[in-house]
Design a protein around this motif. Structure first.
Motif, PDB file in Angstrom:
ATOM      1  N   SER A   1       0.840  -1.198   0.000  1.00 36.10           N
ATOM      2  CA  SER A   1       0.000   0.000   0.000  1.00 36.10           C
ATOM      3  C   SER A   1       0.876   1.249   0.000  1.00 36.10           C
ATOM      4  CB  SER A   1      -0.900   0.014   1.238  1.00 36.10           C
ATOM      5  OG  SER A   1      -0.110   0.216   2.417  1.00 36.10           O
ATOM      6  N   THR A   2       0.243   2.378  -0.255  1.00 36.72           N
ATOM      7  CA  THR A   2       0.971   3.649  -0.231  1.00 36.72           C
ATOM      8  C   THR A   2       1.609   3.865   1.133  1.00 36.72           C
ATOM      9  OG1 THR A   2      -0.627   4.595  -1.788  1.00 36.72           O
ATOM     10  CG2 THR A   2       0.785   6.135  -0.594  1.00 36.72           C
ATOM     11  N   GLU A   3       0.853   3.574   2.200  1.00 35.07           N
ATOM     12  CA  GLU A   3       1.355   3.770   3.559  1.00 35.07           C
ATOM     13  C   GLU A   3       2.501   2.817   3.875  1.00 35.07           C
ATOM     14  OE1 GLU A   3      -1.819   3.294   2.706  1.00 35.07           O
ATOM     15  OE2 GLU A   3      -2.524   5.371   2.940  1.00 35.07           O
ATOM     16  N   GLU A   4       2.385   1.552   3.446  1.00 38.10           N
ATOM     17  CA  GLU A   4       3.456   0.582   3.691  1.00 38.10           C
ATOM     18  C   GLU A   4       4.735   0.987   2.969  1.00 38.10           C
ATOM     19  OE1 GLU A   4       0.943  -3.570   4.376  1.00 38.10           O
ATOM     20  OE2 GLU A   4       1.392  -2.885   2.335  1.00 38.10           O
ATOM     21  N   LEU A   5       4.583   1.467   1.749  1.00 34.39           N
ATOM     22  CA  LEU A   5       5.746   1.867   0.963  1.00 34.39           C
ATOM     23  C   LEU A   5       6.430   3.084   1.591  1.00 34.39           C
ATOM     24  CD1 LEU A   5       7.609   1.700  -1.418  1.00 34.39           C
ATOM     25  CD2 LEU A   5       5.834   2.719  -2.867  1.00 34.39           C
ATOM     26  N   ALA A   6       5.653   4.081   1.931  1.00 34.15           N
ATOM     27  CA  ALA A   6       6.218   5.285   2.538  1.00 34.15           C
ATOM     28  C   ALA A   6       6.863   4.973   3.876  1.00 34.15           C
ATOM     29  CB  ALA A   6       5.136   6.344   2.705  1.00 34.15           C
ATOM     30  N   GLY A   7       6.218   4.117   4.670  1.00 33.36           N
ATOM     31  CA  GLY A   7       6.750   3.776   5.979  1.00 33.36           C
ATOM     32  C   GLY A   7       8.076   3.043   5.910  1.00 33.36           C
ATOM     33  N   ARG A   8       8.167   2.070   5.010  1.00 37.97           N
ATOM     34  CA  ARG A   8       9.427   1.336   4.900  1.00 37.97           C
ATOM     35  C   ARG A   8      10.534   2.220   4.330  1.00 37.97           C
ATOM     36  NH1 ARG A   8      12.328  -2.883   5.496  1.00 37.97           N
ATOM     37  NH2 ARG A   8      13.888  -3.458   3.942  1.00 37.97           N
ATOM     38  N   LEU A   9      10.216   3.038   3.355  1.00 40.07           N
ATOM     39  CA  LEU A   9      11.228   3.935   2.801  1.00 40.07           C
ATOM     40  C   LEU A   9      11.765   4.872   3.881  1.00 40.07           C
ATOM     41  CD1 LEU A   9       9.766   4.956  -0.681  1.00 40.07           C
ATOM     42  CD2 LEU A   9      11.734   3.479  -0.236  1.00 40.07           C
ATOM     43  N   ALA A  10      10.879   5.349   4.752  1.00 40.08           N
ATOM     44  CA  ALA A  10      11.316   6.232   5.833  1.00 40.08           C
ATOM     45  C   ALA A  10      12.304   5.519   6.737  1.00 40.08           C
ATOM     46  CB  ALA A  10      10.109   6.716   6.633  1.00 40.08           C
ATOM     47  N   GLY A  11      12.030   4.255   7.057  1.00 41.41           N
ATOM     48  CA  GLY A  11      12.948   3.488   7.891  1.00 41.41           C
ATOM     49  C   GLY A  11      14.253   3.188   7.181  1.00 41.41           C
TER      50      GLY A  11
ATOM     51  N   SER B   1      22.451   6.226   8.549  1.00 42.19           N
ATOM     52  CA  SER B   1      23.450   6.317   7.492  1.00 42.19           C
ATOM     53  C   SER B   1      22.801   6.188   6.119  1.00 42.19           C
ATOM     54  CB  SER B   1      24.482   5.205   7.664  1.00 42.19           C
ATOM     55  OG  SER B   1      25.268   5.060   6.507  1.00 42.19           O
ATOM     56  N   SER B   2      23.340   6.906   5.135  1.00 42.60           N
ATOM     57  CA  SER B   2      22.782   6.841   3.790  1.00 42.60           C
ATOM     58  C   SER B   2      23.544   5.882   2.884  1.00 42.60           C
ATOM     59  CB  SER B   2      22.787   8.235   3.150  1.00 42.60           C
ATOM     60  OG  SER B   2      24.119   8.703   3.006  1.00 42.60           O
ATOM     61  N   LEU B   3      24.687   5.340   3.343  1.00 46.85           N
ATOM     62  CA  LEU B   3      25.538   4.502   2.501  1.00 46.85           C
ATOM     63  C   LEU B   3      25.882   3.184   3.177  1.00 46.85           C
ATOM     64  CD1 LEU B   3      28.103   7.230   1.332  1.00 46.85           C
ATOM     65  CD2 LEU B   3      26.133   6.373   0.047  1.00 46.85           C
ATOM     66  N   ALA B   4      26.166   2.177   2.348  1.00 49.51           N
ATOM     67  CA  ALA B   4      26.586   0.877   2.856  1.00 49.51           C
ATOM     68  C   ALA B   4      27.361   0.144   1.766  1.00 49.51           C
ATOM     69  CB  ALA B   4      25.376   0.039   3.288  1.00 49.51           C
ATOM     70  N   GLY B   5      28.147  -0.832   2.155  1.00 50.68           N
ATOM     71  CA  GLY B   5      28.849  -1.675   1.192  1.00 50.68           C
ATOM     72  C   GLY B   5      28.054  -2.939   0.941  1.00 50.68           C
TER      73      GLY B   5
ATOM     74  N   SER C   1      19.944  -3.512   7.898  1.00 48.60           N
ATOM     75  CA  SER C   1      19.208  -4.065   9.027  1.00 48.60           C
ATOM     76  C   SER C   1      18.430  -5.328   8.682  1.00 48.60           C
ATOM     77  CB  SER C   1      18.231  -3.016   9.584  1.00 48.60           C
ATOM     78  OG  SER C   1      17.180  -2.757   8.661  1.00 48.60           O
ATOM     79  N   ALA C   2      18.330  -5.654   7.400  1.00 46.97           N
ATOM     80  CA  ALA C   2      17.523  -6.798   6.967  1.00 46.97           C
ATOM     81  C   ALA C   2      18.397  -7.980   6.558  1.00 46.97           C
ATOM     82  CB  ALA C   2      16.631  -6.400   5.792  1.00 46.97           C
ATOM     83  N   ARG C   3      17.912  -9.172   6.769  1.00 47.30           N
ATOM     84  CA  ARG C   3      18.606 -10.376   6.333  1.00 47.30           C
ATOM     85  C   ARG C   3      18.756 -10.346   4.815  1.00 47.30           C
ATOM     86  NH1 ARG C   3      19.529 -15.497   8.329  1.00 47.30           N
ATOM     87  NH2 ARG C   3      19.629 -17.184   6.787  1.00 47.30           N
ATOM     88  N   GLY C   4      19.970 -10.490   4.323  1.00 51.13           N
ATOM     89  CA  GLY C   4      20.200 -10.438   2.889  1.00 51.13           C
ATOM     90  C   GLY C   4      20.226  -9.032   2.332  1.00 51.13           C
ATOM     91  N   GLY C   5      20.241  -8.028   3.218  1.00 53.40           N
ATOM     92  CA  GLY C   5      20.197  -6.651   2.756  1.00 53.40           C
ATOM     93  C   GLY C   5      21.524  -6.080   2.317  1.00 53.40           C
ATOM     94  N   LEU C   6      22.604  -6.856   2.526  1.00 51.97           N
ATOM     95  CA  LEU C   6      23.926  -6.412   2.091  1.00 51.97           C
ATOM     96  C   LEU C   6      24.570  -7.384   1.117  1.00 51.97           C
ATOM     97  CD1 LEU C   6      25.521  -5.001   5.375  1.00 51.97           C
ATOM     98  CD2 LEU C   6      24.664  -3.724   3.417  1.00 51.97           C
ATOM     99  N   SER C   7      23.882  -8.456   0.799  1.00 52.60           N
ATOM    100  CA  SER C   7      24.453  -9.425  -0.148  1.00 52.60           C
ATOM    101  C   SER C   7      23.325 -10.252  -0.761  1.00 52.60           C
ATOM    102  CB  SER C   7      25.440 -10.365   0.555  1.00 52.60           C
ATOM    103  OG  SER C   7      24.760 -11.174   1.506  1.00 52.60           O
ATOM    104  N   THR C   8      23.574 -10.705  -1.983  1.00 46.35           N
ATOM    105  CA  THR C   8      22.628 -11.604  -2.623  1.00 46.35           C
ATOM    106  C   THR C   8      23.345 -12.282  -3.777  1.00 46.35           C
ATOM    107  OG1 THR C   8      20.351 -11.788  -3.464  1.00 46.35           O
ATOM    108  CG2 THR C   8      21.711 -10.030  -4.385  1.00 46.35           C
ATOM    109  N   VAL C   9      22.733 -13.326  -4.313  1.00 50.93           N
ATOM    110  CA  VAL C   9      23.278 -14.056  -5.442  1.00 50.93           C
ATOM    111  C   VAL C   9      22.299 -13.962  -6.612  1.00 50.93           C
ATOM    112  CG1 VAL C   9      24.099 -16.278  -6.335  1.00 50.93           C
ATOM    113  CG2 VAL C   9      24.489 -15.678  -3.934  1.00 50.93           C
ATOM    114  N   PHE C  10      22.786 -13.553  -7.759  1.00 50.24           N
ATOM    115  CA  PHE C  10      21.984 -13.517  -8.979  1.00 50.24           C
ATOM    116  C   PHE C  10      22.375 -14.721  -9.826  1.00 50.24           C
ATOM    117  CE2 PHE C  10      22.318  -8.978  -7.780  1.00 50.24           C
ATOM    118  CZ  PHE C  10      20.974  -8.715  -7.582  1.00 50.24           C
TER     119      PHE C  10
END
Length: 218
Positions: free
Chosen positions: A91-101, A106-110, A204-213
């Protein structure tokens, strides 16, 4: 035993695999940058959420379902992270809420992105991370090339990274469209010019800094 660790029974110790070591390094960089408080990503969560609905909400019900999300791989790849009530939609609210979090702190990560082709690590592949269209057109694209293990560490332009971290490849904490190409290997359009790949950078999320394509040539 944690993923990416190999036990050494003779010494009672654990040895990190190369991928696990890279992920640990990326995590430390994200923590360090959080302490230094670099400039925030210039995105309004509410504006971005409204733009996503404008672009992808075909039936105008104020939410994005699985069919509509096919037009936005970055959100489709992270549907469960956004779908707070479990109805299979964003939903619009879910999208806005997660983006805010996501944009807090910090704005950057490896990140470490592994690429395989037909089950084998693909070295020499160019991996481009393009900010999701609904975020606006002023954000940096990130780019990197896979090493012999098929691992890429994309980065935004160094001049947009705080000076003390410019030796490290870093990206913004946002949803990205992923494009993978190779100068010598034929990579199907579904992974580049008509990509179906998405990835969200979130320490902060599982798999949020790495993944396999896992790509397939056919």
């Amino acid at each position: 035993m944690p993923s990416g660790l190999r036990g050494d029974d003779s010494k009672g110790s654990k040895t990190r695999s190369p991928a696990a070591t890279l992920l640990a390094t990326a995590t430390l960089i994200a923590i360090s940058i959080g302490c230094s408080s670099p400039a925030k990503v210039g995105i309004s969560p509410g504006t971005a959420a409204a733009k996503a609905m404008e672009l992808y909400d075909a039936n105008k019900d104020g939410a994005l379902d699985a069919e509509e999300l096919k037009k936005c791989p970055p959100l489709a790849a992270s549907l469960q992270k956004y779908d707070g009530n479990g109805d299979g939609k964003i939903s619009t609210e879910e999208l806005a809420g997660r983006l805010a979090g996501l944009l807090a702190g910090s704005s950057l990560a490896g990140v470490d992105l592994s690429v395989t082709l037909d089950g084998q690590p693909l070295s020499g592949a160019t991996v481009k991370l393009r900010p999701a269209a609904f975020l606006g057109g002023e954000l940096d694209m990130a780019e990197g090339v896979t090493d012999e293990m098929g691992i890429a560490r994309p980065t935004i332009p160094p001049e947009h990274i705080p000076e003390e971290f410019r030796k490290s490849p870093l990206v913004q904490k946002i949803p990205y469209l992923v494009e993978i190409t190779h100068s010598e290997r034929q990579i199907p359009a579904q992974y580049n010019s008509a990509t179906e790949l998405g990835f969200e950078v979130d320490p902060s999320a599982r798999g949020g800094l790495s993944t396999v394509f896992n790509l397939k040539s056919k």
